[in-house]
Design a protein around this motif. Structure first.
Motif, PDB file in Angstrom:
ATOM      1  N   ASN A  36     -28.196 -31.259 -20.519  1.00 32.03           N
ATOM      2  CA  ASN A  36     -29.011 -30.841 -18.841  1.00 32.03           C
ATOM      3  C   ASN A  36     -28.376 -31.698 -17.673  1.00 32.03           C
ATOM      4  OD1 ASN A  36     -30.760 -30.693 -16.623  1.00 32.03           O
ATOM      5  ND2 ASN A  36     -31.983 -29.208 -17.809  1.00 32.03           N
ATOM      6  N   ASN A  37     -27.876 -31.550 -16.991  1.00 32.46           N
ATOM      7  CA  ASN A  37     -27.103 -32.372 -15.791  1.00 32.46           C
ATOM      8  C   ASN A  37     -28.306 -33.003 -15.684  1.00 32.46           C
ATOM      9  OD1 ASN A  37     -24.566 -32.196 -16.733  1.00 32.46           O
ATOM     10  ND2 ASN A  37     -24.262 -29.951 -15.094  1.00 32.46           N
ATOM     11  N   ASP A  38     -30.151 -32.619 -14.977  1.00 32.10           N
ATOM     12  CA  ASP A  38     -30.984 -33.027 -13.837  1.00 32.10           C
ATOM     13  C   ASP A  38     -30.975 -34.482 -15.480  1.00 32.10           C
ATOM     14  OD1 ASP A  38     -30.191 -31.964 -12.494  1.00 32.10           O
ATOM     15  OD2 ASP A  38     -31.784 -30.368 -13.119  1.00 32.10           O
ATOM     16  N   VAL A  39     -31.130 -34.213 -16.477  1.00 31.31           N
ATOM     17  CA  VAL A  39     -31.572 -35.310 -17.368  1.00 31.31           C
ATOM     18  C   VAL A  39     -30.660 -36.715 -17.622  1.00 31.31           C
ATOM     19  CG1 VAL A  39     -31.931 -36.109 -20.046  1.00 31.31           C
ATOM     20  CG2 VAL A  39     -33.083 -33.527 -18.837  1.00 31.31           C
ATOM     21  N   ASN A  49     -19.910 -38.250 -18.239  1.00 32.24           N
ATOM     22  CA  ASN A  49     -20.757 -38.022 -17.517  1.00 32.24           C
ATOM     23  C   ASN A  49     -19.881 -37.502 -16.000  1.00 32.24           C
ATOM     24  OD1 ASN A  49     -23.312 -36.635 -17.737  1.00 32.24           O
ATOM     25  ND2 ASN A  49     -23.139 -38.778 -19.199  1.00 32.24           N
ATOM     26  N   LEU A  99     -19.423 -33.642 -14.263  1.00 40.72           N
ATOM     27  CA  LEU A  99     -20.829 -33.583 -12.876  1.00 40.72           C
ATOM     28  C   LEU A  99     -19.716 -33.268 -11.486  1.00 40.72           C
ATOM     29  CD1 LEU A  99     -22.564 -36.572 -13.265  1.00 40.72           C
ATOM     30  CD2 LEU A  99     -23.542 -34.401 -13.717  1.00 40.72           C
ATOM     31  N   ALA A 125     -29.096 -37.171 -14.899  1.00 43.68           N
ATOM     32  CA  ALA A 125     -29.215 -37.838 -14.182  1.00 43.68           C
ATOM     33  C   ALA A 125     -29.646 -39.078 -13.683  1.00 43.68           C
ATOM     34  CB  ALA A 125     -29.061 -36.732 -12.632  1.00 43.68           C
ATOM     35  N   THR A 126     -31.172 -38.650 -14.612  1.00 41.60           N
ATOM     36  CA  THR A 126     -32.523 -39.212 -14.367  1.00 41.60           C
ATOM     37  C   THR A 126     -32.111 -40.702 -15.543  1.00 41.60           C
ATOM     38  OG1 THR A 126     -33.965 -37.851 -14.123  1.00 41.60           O
ATOM     39  CG2 THR A 126     -35.232 -39.622 -14.961  1.00 41.60           C
ATOM     40  N   ALA A 159     -25.510 -38.236  -8.799  1.00 41.41           N
ATOM     41  CA  ALA A 159     -25.753 -39.027 -10.469  1.00 41.41           C
ATOM     42  C   ALA A 159     -24.443 -39.726 -10.575  1.00 41.41           C
ATOM     43  CB  ALA A 159     -25.530 -37.593 -11.197  1.00 41.41           C
ATOM     44  N   GLU A 209     -26.931 -33.428  -5.902  1.00 45.54           N
ATOM     45  CA  GLU A 209     -27.757 -33.991  -6.554  1.00 45.54           C
ATOM     46  C   GLU A 209     -27.159 -34.303  -7.853  1.00 45.54           C
ATOM     47  OE1 GLU A 209     -28.182 -31.187  -5.841  1.00 45.54           O
ATOM     48  OE2 GLU A 209     -30.518 -31.003  -4.799  1.00 45.54           O
ATOM     49  N   GLU A 210     -26.042 -33.533  -8.059  1.00 48.09           N
ATOM     50  CA  GLU A 210     -24.916 -34.238  -8.611  1.00 48.09           C
ATOM     51  C   GLU A 210     -23.904 -35.629  -8.985  1.00 48.09           C
ATOM     52  OE1 GLU A 210     -22.872 -31.442 -11.083  1.00 48.09           O
ATOM     53  OE2 GLU A 210     -23.894 -30.446 -11.509  1.00 48.09           O
TER      54      GLU A 210
END
Length: 581
Positions: A20-23, A72, A76, A25-26, A86, A82-83
């Motif tokens: 998951n890209n959001d994970v 990444n 991305l 990114a965090t 990141a 959002e990406e």
């Protein structure tokens, strides 16, 4: 240390490999905050923070954090807001680790009392274990789409310069200017293609490191980093940057290119890609890029650092067993270069491309014929007009005058620095030509160079004498200033406890920085002219007498210069000038 010992850092590194890209990114955001170099300056109750940041940086590097960050960046999508954030965090993490390493806060080994393999620096890990360098080179040379996100076509003038492209150029320049790049980035024309496939491997084996430096890419599937850099610069061969960000991007690319040219393989790739001709075209158009082009040429033609490069590489290699293969490759490369020296070929190509015509205006200090700084740069901005009298209170008028004065002072200082840079680089290039060109050089290069000193009543000889005396005076003042400083007293105290004479070495370094380096080159240029023409020899002596100086100034500079060089043709040439003079 607790975050490292409890496995918190390893846990965050695991997030970077999440599907998951959001994970991911965090995780990138947290790590970039935890490694902020500003924490190194913490004091008082947080005096242990600096050491903790160093340990955390060490754990991230050893845990494959740089490989994960680079992977990444590939997967991305910059067009997704959002990406893109990141991706910015990933670059920030890389930049933070480089800064921590540069500050000396990165631990190099587990136990200083035992003989253990020295741990990798941040730069070494980037260059050996990741494809980040290739990604950065691809990103700076990518054409921009209409939305400015790096796709195809030129950047519309209504859009601001892409922030990601600027960040990539900054980090690329920083990496290539590190000492390790002379070992591990010796040939940027054949880099592995960056892919996100590394994430699959790192998810299951996050701490693995490719110590053997082998590439998973096919031999014919490479990124030509030299071509990427030259394409980036070529966009500005006829035009100036249109914004301060664009100007900074161009200067970063030129700095990265200059640093890469310290390697013979990169210098050879530069030649094959017609880089010398491109730099000459930038000089001919007298654009902002011409200033950086002159600097690139001073590296591409010099070869003066090639000998010291080998020494530096050997010194770095002696501290780590894993560098043995790189050192052997360097030795083989040096042997191969005896018959095909790229720096000699670059000098010959420069003369054949008509470079002398565009070099001498900068050498002579002819402001009307030298590259002009862009209007968006500090050196190119117009001077602010003085505010009109009346219409405002006395205090407001005085404040406006002070502001205008500060801006004027800053612009004038930048202009002087620009002209000093052109003058210094032109003198270095001219010296390189005198070193590498011989009567056997093709295109009658040697004869064409000697004839330049005879033109227009020996004006170039007069200029060399002027530069010699100017930089000799500056060097002596710098040396005198050092002896009056507090640092001199500290170095003398160190001498009492050490065999080396730190005070003398520091004084010599201050002298070189203050103008000694350019004084040496001016003396060598005069030695070349005297050796090549009796008429030049007589004119040099006459000019020195006219300025109440003697030939001893040249001899002293040549002796000092030769004492700094290792035994070899360059040193022998300088000593032969002493006899000629």
């Amino acid at each position: 240390p607790a975050l490292v010992e409890t496995g918190a850092v390893d846990g965050l590194l695991g997030l970077l490999g999440h599907e998951n890209n959001d994970v991911a990114a965090t995780g990138l955001g947290v790590l970039s905050e935890w490694t902020d170099p500003a924490l190194l300056a913490s004091g008082g109750e947080e005096e242990g923070v600096a050491a903790s940041v160093g340990l955390m940086a060490r754990a991230i590097i050893d845990g494959g954090g740089l490989e994960l960050a680079a992977a990444n960046l590939v997967r991305l999508d910059e067009s997704v807001e959002e990406e893109m954030k990141a991706m910015d965090d990933a670059l920030t993490l890389v930049e933070n680790l480089l800064d921590i390493d540069l500050a000396g806060a990165l631990p190099t080994g587990e136990d200083a009392g035992k003989k253990k393999k020295k741990k990798k620096t941040a730069t070494e890990a980037i260059l050996r274990d990741t494809a980040l360098l290739a990604w950065l080179l691809n990103r700076i040379s990518a054409k921009e789409s209409s939305d400015g996100k790096g796709s195809g076509g030129a950047v519309p003038s209504t859009l601001s310069f892409p922030a990601m492209k600027l960040r990539a150029s900054e980090i690329l320049s920083s990496i290539l200017q590190r000492d390790e790049s002379r070992l591990f980035a010796r040939d940027i024309s054949k880099l592995d293609v960056p892919t996100s496939a590394a994430l699959d491997e790192l998810r299951s084996k996050p701490s693995s490191a490719k110590d053997d430096g082998e590439s998973s890419a096919k031999d014919d599937d490479n990124v030509d980093g030299m071509e990427c850099l030259l394409q980036s610069v070529a966009s500005y061969r006829k035009r100036d940057p249109q914004s301060a960000e664009e100007c900074e991007y161009l200067e970063n690319c030129l700095d990265a290119l200059s640093a890469a040219l310290l390697s013979r393989n990169n210098a050879r790739a530069f030649l094959e890609a017609e880089g010398v001709e491109l730099m000459v075209r930038c000089l001919r158009e007298r654009v902002h890029g011409g200033g950086g082009a002159l600097k690139c040429l001073s590296f591409a033609l010099s070869g003066s650092s090639s000998a010291s490069s080998k020494s530096a590489a050997a010194a770095a290699a002696s501290g780590a067993n894993e560098n043995k293969d790189e050192k052997e490759d360097d030795d083989e490369d040096d042997d191969r270069d005896k018959d095909d020296d790229p720096y000699i070929r670059a000098c010959e190509t420069f003369v054949d491309a008509g470079g002398l015509k565009y070099l001498f205006p900068s050498y002579m200090g002819k402001i009307s014929a030298v590259p002009k700084p862009a209007k968006v740069s500090d050196a190119g901005r117009p001077l602010p007009p003085l505010p009109p009298a009346g219409g405002a209170s006395l205090s407001e008028t005085e404040k406006t005058h002070k502001l205008a004065h500060r801006r004027t002072k800053k612009i004038k200082s930048a202009r002087r620095a620009w002209l000093r840079s052109l003058e210094g680089d032109a003198l270095r290039i001219l010296y390189s030509l005198t070193v590498h060109l011989t009567p056997q050089s093709p295109h009658a290069s040697h004869e064409r160079l000697v004839s330049k000193f005879l033109e227009r009543d020996f004006e170039k000889i007069d200029r060399a004498v002027e530069l010699l005396l100017k930089y000799d005076s500056r060097a002596r003042r710098a040396e005198y200033g050092y002896h009056l400083s507090e640092r001199a007293e500290m170095d003398e105290e160190r001498d009492d406890d050490a065999e080396e004479d730190f005070a003398d070495m520091a004084a010599a370094a201050a002298k070189l920085r203050g103008g000694g380096e350019l004084c040496h080159r001016a003396a060598a240029v005069l030695g070349f002219a005297c050796n090549g023409s009796k008429r030049c020899h007589g004119h040099v002596l006459g000019q020195l007498r006219a300025k109440n100086a003697g030939v001893g100034v040249i001899k002293s500079a040549l002796r000092e210069f030769s004492s700094l060089l290792e035994d070899g043709p360059q040193r022998d040439t300088l000593l032969s000038y002493l006899d000629a003079i």
